[in-house]
Design a protein around this motif. Structure first.
Motif, PDB file in Angstrom:
ATOM      1  N   LEU A 174      -8.147   0.711   5.157  1.00 32.07           N
ATOM      2  CA  LEU A 174      -9.396  -0.277   5.134  1.00 32.07           C
ATOM      3  C   LEU A 174      -9.845  -0.594   4.013  1.00 32.07           C
ATOM      4  N   ALA A 175     -10.025   0.645   3.109  1.00 28.93           N
ATOM      5  CA  ALA A 175     -10.548   0.394   1.691  1.00 28.93           C
ATOM      6  C   ALA A 175      -9.894  -0.014   0.396  1.00 28.93           C
ATOM      7  N   LEU A 176      -8.452   0.283   0.646  1.00 27.28           N
ATOM      8  CA  LEU A 176      -7.388   0.059  -0.621  1.00 27.28           C
ATOM      9  C   LEU A 176      -6.362  -0.740   0.068  1.00 27.28           C
ATOM     10  N   PRO A 177      -5.360  -1.442  -0.863  1.00 28.16           N
ATOM     11  CA  PRO A 177      -4.416  -2.304  -0.514  1.00 28.16           C
ATOM     12  C   PRO A 177      -3.212  -1.898   0.037  1.00 28.16           C
ATOM     13  N   LEU A 178      -3.107  -0.832   0.895  1.00 28.71           N
ATOM     14  CA  LEU A 178      -1.859  -0.365   1.413  1.00 28.71           C
ATOM     15  C   LEU A 178      -2.064  -0.106   2.903  1.00 28.71           C
ATOM     16  N   THR A 179      -0.901  -0.243   3.775  1.00 28.84           N
ATOM     17  CA  THR A 179      -1.342  -0.059   5.207  1.00 28.84           C
ATOM     18  C   THR A 179      -1.365   1.118   5.643  1.00 28.84           C
ATOM     19  N   ILE A 180      -1.699   1.345   6.977  1.00 29.44           N
ATOM     20  CA  ILE A 180      -2.039   2.669   7.616  1.00 29.44           C
ATOM     21  C   ILE A 180      -0.570   3.479   7.478  1.00 29.44           C
ATOM     22  N   GLY A 181       0.432   2.840   7.666  1.00 30.58           N
ATOM     23  CA  GLY A 181       1.898   3.548   7.629  1.00 30.58           C
ATOM     24  C   GLY A 181       2.121   4.012   6.226  1.00 30.58           C
ATOM     25  N   GLN A 182       1.742   3.137   5.371  1.00 30.61           N
ATOM     26  CA  GLN A 182       2.152   3.575   3.909  1.00 30.61           C
ATOM     27  C   GLN A 182       1.183   4.757   3.490  1.00 30.61           C
ATOM     28  N   PHE A 183      -0.237   4.666   3.825  1.00 30.11           N
ATOM     29  CA  PHE A 183      -1.025   5.993   3.385  1.00 30.11           C
ATOM     30  C   PHE A 183      -0.345   7.187   4.316  1.00 30.11           C
ATOM     31  N   THR A 184       0.042   6.905   5.494  1.00 31.07           N
ATOM     32  CA  THR A 184       0.731   7.960   6.331  1.00 31.07           C
ATOM     33  C   THR A 184       1.684   8.629   5.626  1.00 31.07           C
ATOM     34  N   PHE A 185       2.662   7.716   5.066  1.00 30.15           N
ATOM     35  CA  PHE A 185       3.514   8.284   4.472  1.00 30.15           C
ATOM     36  C   PHE A 185       3.373   9.279   3.199  1.00 30.15           C
ATOM     37  N   ILE A 186       2.340   8.807   2.456  1.00 29.92           N
ATOM     38  CA  ILE A 186       1.850   9.602   1.292  1.00 29.92           C
ATOM     39  C   ILE A 186       1.166  10.847   1.877  1.00 29.92           C
TER      40      ILE A 186
END
Length: 235
Positions: A61-73
């Motif tokens: 919600l704060a940065l330009p990546l999806t929930i799936g992409q942040f989940t991967f990280i």
């Protein structure tokens, strides 16, 4: 003749083991996909996402990546922590969690897309979606863990913590450890939400309910769903 018979028995036994292993991995994949869908449904309930995805959701919600992409990280961090905790008990095959991470994170975004039509606007509808999502997630976690092959990285870290706690204190329940783990992630997400937005965004009563409920559903599923003993027999 005896050698032929023995060879036939060995070949049959090998086929049986291969079939059993294939079934174990099949059930594991089913659990992974069910997990992703359950998390997406909880998120779409709009009362706050599941604790396991709360940090990734707030960041999305704060940065330009999806929930799936942040989940991967985040899952890559979870994968790195497991050998640190387990040391000699760590099984090298668990490095394949990296591939699981790719599938899980990708299907999370796919599931969000599949549920794009879902937009509950009343509290009863939101609560219904939340509770169904928690039930799906709890069953998915139980199914995923039962084959004892690979794991989604978040559950893999919970399992590593469970093993360490059981070794040091004699007994523990996987679902209870998961509850504590989820609550910890939720608190981190709250801090991030306040830091980015100055108020709670992406975290809500649904996150708290999921944190308290999913682990109990895992325990209930393990205790009462006939499917779980069947999967465990495949080990």
């Amino acid at each position: 003749m005896d050698n032929t018979t023995e060879g036939t028995k060995d070949a049959t036994a090998q086929k049986g083991r291969a079939r059993t292993m294939a079934l174990r991995y099949l059930w594991f994949i089913v659990g992974v996909l069910v997990n992703s869908f359950g998390i997406a449904l909880i998120t779409k309930a709009a009362l706050g996402t599941s604790p396991i995805s709360s940090v990734a959701y707030v960041l999305s919600l704060a940065l330009p990546l999806t929930i799936g992409q942040f989940t991967f990280i985040m899952n890559m961090v979870f994968i790195a922590l497991q050998p640190v905790l387990l040391r000699r008990e760590y099984r090298p095959i668990q490095v394949l969690q990296i591939a699981v991470n790719v599938v899980f994170s990708a299907f999370l975004d796919v599931s969000m897309g599949m549920l794009s039509w879902l937009d509950p606007t009343t509290l009863p509808a939101q609560l219904a979606a939340l509770l169904v999502g928690c039930a799906i997630l709890g069953v998915g976690v139980a199914v995923e863990v039962a084959p004892d092959v690979l794991m989604v990285p978040g559950e893999g870290l919970v399992r590593a913590i469970y093993i360490v706690v059981s070794r040091r204190f004699g007994s523990a329940r996987f679902g209870t450890i998961k509850n504590l783990f989820d609550i910890s992630l939720m608190l981190i997400a709250v801090v991030l939400s306040l830091a980015f937005f100055g108020y709670l965004n992406g975290i809500g009563v649904g996150t708290v309910i999921a944190a308290l409920l999913v682990g109990r559903i895992v325990n209930l599923t393990n205790d009462h769903l006939p499917l779980i003993p069947y999967i465990k027999k495949l080990r």
